[in-house]
Scaffold this motif. Structure first.
Motif, PDB file in Angstrom:
ATOM      1  N   ILE A   1       0.852  -1.198   0.000  1.00  0.00           N
ATOM      2  CA  ILE A   1       0.000   0.000   0.000  1.00  0.00           C
ATOM      3  C   ILE A   1       0.883   1.242   0.000  1.00  0.00           C
ATOM      4  O   ILE A   1       0.586   2.228  -0.667  1.00  0.00           O
ATOM      5  N   GLN A   2       1.988   1.162   0.710  1.00  0.00           N
ATOM      6  CA  GLN A   2       2.925   2.291   0.757  1.00  0.00           C
ATOM      7  C   GLN A   2       3.420   2.637  -0.655  1.00  0.00           C
ATOM      8  O   GLN A   2       3.441   3.793  -1.050  1.00  0.00           O
TER       9      GLN A   2
ATOM     10  N   ARG B   1       0.452   4.111  -2.756  1.00  0.00           N
ATOM     11  CA  ARG B   1       0.174   5.498  -2.391  1.00  0.00           C
ATOM     12  C   ARG B   1       1.258   6.441  -2.922  1.00  0.00           C
ATOM     13  O   ARG B   1       0.942   7.541  -3.385  1.00  0.00           O
TER      14      ARG B   1
END
Length: 134
Positions: A125-126, A129
């Motif tokens: 997810i990092q 994003r």
């Protein structure tokens, strides 16, 4: 991208009840956690009654009903405590309505996962994003 694991114990619900539980859980998570419905994963498993206990004692086998343990994984920064509380209340009401008398009290646990440790389509997810922000 929350995912929920639901472990049921006691009387095994019929397929229609399990299908309704899938739908209701996705709806609750979408509404209360403001998640994208297409990314919500729900898994429901039924354990044999003898695999559970409360205070060291198995539930009374004579009692008709189903107990539930729900573990919801969310990104560490995805929801605040007020939303988690609202979700817990909605899940309590949902499981009582759909499963009837609970042989065990429904347990709802939130597990917050670091965004670097949560993957989707081969990226954390990092990373996702960061790419969206660029």
């Amino acid at each position: 991208m929350p995912c929920a694991s639901i472990i049921l114990c006691g009387k095994k619900p019929d397929p229609a009840t399990i299908a309704a539980l899938h739908q209701e859980m996705a709806t609750i998570i979408e509404r209360d956690l403001e998640a994208t419905k297409a990314l919500i994963a729900v898994r429901i498993v039924h354990d044999q009654p003898g695999t559970w206990s409360v205070a060291g004692k198995p539930p009374d086998a004579a009692v008709e009903g189903t107990g539930a343990y729900i573990d919801i994984h969310v990104a560490e920064d995805a929801v605040d405590e007020a939303r988690m509380a609202a979700t817990m209340k909605a899940i309590q009401e949902c499981t009582t309505t759909l499963l009837g008398k609970n042989v065990l009290p429904p347990y709802v646990v939130f597990t917050r996962v670091p965004i670097a440790a949560w993957g989707f389509k081969g990226k954390s997810i990092q990373q996702i994003r960061a790419a969206m922000a660029a």
